[in-house]
Design a protein around this motif. Sequence first.
Motif, mmCIF file in Angstrom:
data_model
loop_
_atom_site.group_PDB
_atom_site.id
_atom_site.type_symbol
_atom_site.label_atom_id
_atom_site.label_comp_id
_atom_site.label_asym_id
_atom_site.label_seq_id
_atom_site.Cartn_x
_atom_site.Cartn_y
_atom_site.Cartn_z
ATOM 1 N N ALA A 62 0.956 -0.826 -0.097
ATOM 2 C CA ALA A 62 -0.139 0.345 -0.266
ATOM 3 C C ALA A 62 0.726 1.113 0.187
ATOM 4 N N ALA A 63 2.214 1.742 0.681
ATOM 5 C CA ALA A 63 2.763 2.834 1.308
ATOM 6 C C ALA A 63 3.568 2.545 -0.427
ATOM 7 N N THR A 64 3.927 1.424 -1.206
ATOM 8 C CA THR A 64 4.410 2.024 -2.740
ATOM 9 C C THR A 64 3.055 1.724 -3.629
ATOM 10 N N GLN A 65 1.595 2.252 -3.467
ATOM 11 C CA GLN A 65 1.342 1.992 -4.709
ATOM 12 C C GLN A 65 0.454 3.844 -4.574
ATOM 13 N N TYR A 66 0.752 4.053 -2.702
ATOM 14 C CA TYR A 66 -0.133 5.187 -2.414
ATOM 15 C C TYR A 66 1.018 6.500 -2.374
ATOM 16 N N GLY A 67 2.783 5.917 -2.421
ATOM 17 C CA GLY A 67 3.885 6.959 -3.023
ATOM 18 C C GLY A 67 4.273 7.190 -0.953
ATOM 19 N N ILE A 68 4.129 6.370 0.165
ATOM 20 C CA ILE A 68 4.444 7.105 1.096
ATOM 21 C C ILE A 68 5.160 6.285 1.998
ATOM 22 N N SER A 69 6.083 7.165 2.639
ATOM 23 C CA SER A 69 7.077 6.984 3.437
ATOM 24 C C SER A 69 6.401 6.317 4.627
ATOM 25 N N VAL A 70 7.894 5.204 5.123
ATOM 26 C CA VAL A 70 7.027 4.341 5.828
ATOM 27 C C VAL A 70 8.110 3.840 7.421
ATOM 28 N N VAL A 71 8.307 4.236 8.668
ATOM 29 C CA VAL A 71 9.352 3.888 9.301
ATOM 30 C C VAL A 71 9.151 3.029 9.986
ATOM 31 N N PRO A 72 10.070 1.838 10.506
ATOM 32 C CA PRO A 72 9.351 1.016 11.320
ATOM 33 C C PRO A 72 10.412 1.063 12.889
ATOM 34 N N PHE A 73 9.291 0.997 13.681
ATOM 35 C CA PHE A 73 9.330 1.214 15.064
ATOM 36 C C PHE A 73 8.927 0.583 16.236
ATOM 37 N N VAL A 83 13.950 7.137 14.367
ATOM 38 C CA VAL A 83 12.247 6.465 14.182
ATOM 39 C C VAL A 83 11.655 7.560 13.934
ATOM 40 N N ILE A 84 12.453 9.098 13.885
ATOM 41 C CA ILE A 84 11.019 10.105 13.915
ATOM 42 C C ILE A 84 11.281 10.469 12.442
ATOM 43 N N PRO A 85 9.991 10.018 11.800
ATOM 44 C CA PRO A 85 9.410 10.405 10.378
ATOM 45 C C PRO A 85 9.477 11.910 9.934
ATOM 46 N N GLN A 86 10.625 11.784 9.834
ATOM 47 C CA GLN A 86 11.056 13.530 9.031
ATOM 48 C C GLN A 86 10.218 13.830 8.147
ATOM 49 N N SER A 87 9.626 12.723 7.360
ATOM 50 C CA SER A 87 8.722 13.225 6.233
ATOM 51 C C SER A 87 7.369 12.454 6.340
ATOM 52 N N GLY A 88 7.088 12.779 7.462
ATOM 53 C CA GLY A 88 6.191 12.667 7.933
ATOM 54 C C GLY A 88 5.613 11.066 7.408
ATOM 55 N N GLY A 89 4.086 10.137 7.403
ATOM 56 C CA GLY A 89 3.974 9.144 6.992
ATOM 57 C C GLY A 89 3.606 8.557 7.597
ATOM 58 N N MET A 90 3.655 7.039 7.655
ATOM 59 C CA MET A 90 3.130 5.997 8.295
ATOM 60 C C MET A 90 4.482 4.738 9.226
ATOM 61 N N THR A 91 4.399 5.179 9.940
ATOM 62 C CA THR A 91 4.934 4.669 11.423
ATOM 63 C C THR A 91 4.582 2.600 11.249
ATOM 64 N N ILE A 92 5.531 1.829 11.650
ATOM 65 C CA ILE A 92 4.877 0.713 11.597
ATOM 66 C C ILE A 92 5.680 0.694 12.802
ATOM 67 N N ASP A 93 4.673 -0.571 14.069
ATOM 68 C CA ASP A 93 4.646 -0.413 14.947
ATOM 69 C C ASP A 93 4.909 -2.073 15.360
ATOM 70 N N PHE A 94 5.864 -2.582 16.175
ATOM 71 C CA PHE A 94 5.942 -3.803 15.509
ATOM 72 C C PHE A 94 5.697 -4.387 17.312
ATOM 73 N N SER A 95 5.408 -3.926 17.645
ATOM 74 C CA SER A 95 5.216 -4.629 20.095
ATOM 75 C C SER A 95 3.843 -5.234 19.584
ATOM 76 N N LEU A 96 3.281 -5.295 18.447
ATOM 77 C CA LEU A 96 2.263 -6.740 18.696
ATOM 78 C C LEU A 96 2.781 -7.943 18.176
ATOM 79 N N MET A 97 4.530 -7.676 17.047
ATOM 80 C CA MET A 97 4.358 -9.480 17.023
ATOM 81 C C MET A 97 5.811 -9.101 17.907
ATOM 82 N N ASN A 98 5.512 -9.757 18.790
ATOM 83 C CA ASN A 98 6.602 -9.921 20.707
ATOM 84 C C ASN A 98 6.672 -11.142 21.575
ATOM 85 N N LYS A 99 6.754 -12.461 20.018
ATOM 86 C CA LYS A 99 6.252 -13.737 20.344
ATOM 87 C C LYS A 99 7.729 -14.344 20.254
ATOM 88 N N VAL A 100 8.526 -15.063 21.040
ATOM 89 C CA VAL A 100 9.340 -16.057 20.967
ATOM 90 C C VAL A 100 8.975 -17.579 20.334
#
Length: 466
Positions: A62-73, A83-100
């Motif tokens: 979706a980010a590629t389709q709409y030309g949106i910058s992405v910052v992993p967090f 992790v500061i989104p210099q260009s705004g856009g979308m942050t992907i927060d990985f806190s829910l992907m927290n399994k061993v």
Amino acid sequence: MAIANQETILNHLKEYLKADQISINETIKELHGQDESYHKMKLPDLVVFPETAEQVSTIMKAATQYGISVVPFGLGSSLEGHVIPQSGGMTIDFSLMNKVLKVYEEDFLVKVQPGVTRSQLNKELKKYGLFFTVDPGADATLGGMAATNASGTTSVKYGVMRDQVRDLEVVMADGTIIHTGNKAAKSSSGLHLNGLFVGSEGTLGCFTEMTLRVYGIPEFITAARASFATVKDAVEAVVSILQAGIPIARVELVDQQSMQQVNKYNDTAYAEKPTLFLEFHGNEAGLKQDVEFMQEIVRGHACEEVAFETDTAARNLLWEARHTLAYAYIHGYPGKKMMVTDVCLPISELAGAVGHARENLMKLGLPGGIVGHVGDGNFHALIMMDMNNPEEVARAQEFNERIVVYALERGGTSTGEHGVGIGKQKYQQQEHGDALEVMEKIKAVLDPGNLLNPGKNIKSVKRGVE
């Protein structure tokens, strides 16, 4: 790139994510617009919380389709504005992907998701008599630690984050999911993609799974605190210990001013002299000989006192004093913000570099301390400054420049473990020369739209264009 048509992208994402996995709440955006650094906050337009690699792939498509910058967090504990989104856009927060996901105890490996923290992993590994070695101080996520090639106090014995990664599952800019390695201890097949992606600071892809090397918990651990007349004596003692082949697991330098802060904050009575914090791992009989040999060595370098701790609680208290040093400075200088910067040099140049750093702190009239993982030539400067005083901020930035230039002129690097982020971006040309253009070309091929964490670490192929 900021989101021009936010409603369109929100409707698109809602087809694949649950409502509570997407947020445009101002408070949530503020939490994702800053890290632990002194760099200015900038807000993302929205934050998403994926649960699977497939969802991350959908987000990137979706980010590629709409030309949106992405910052992993991860947790936002980075120190150079990564992790500061210099260009705004979308942050992907990985806190829910927290399994061993799986412990391969016979192979000394573990498979985890990127949102797992260091302490969470070690709690799980303890059941198997294993532990994960990389200890940057902060209880960071493993995804963030891989992104910045974190190291910390134990790197002198066990190596840095890059040495522990056997395989990464990475979602590329176009949504493709790849693996960079395997579970084998070594390979001569293909290019070394693990080494390329670890330390890339989210500019080449998003980590969604990691296979990491782990170690058996040592039979016996002893810690020591050794104080010296000068920083030079302390650093030279470390060089002699390493040359003697003593299997030291941690060796940290804390300068005199920082020991004063340690005592104030922790209510301890340690000698306020340049001090080494040391730790040894092994079997009791072998370590007894090593420790005796170490004592002989440090006495030859004007060591004034050595105190040992073998009890777990006492040993933890000793290392807590080192790990809480940043908070000791913050507590001691209310109203000021901390700039934490690091450089790394050949060990033969370290004593001179630390002396140069202390001299320049005093010349510039800046309160602060110097600490370091002296076993691998990495040291940190902690500078306290008033962010509302432009002249004081300028002096802190000048200090940063001086120690970086000193390190680069002596075969070192602008950052040993904090990473480039925003703060060290301007030194990349001086450090890497024509090799920087090679890195930029790799970035351009893997992320042609320059959507992945733009402006960090490696910029787009057109110099200066973010």
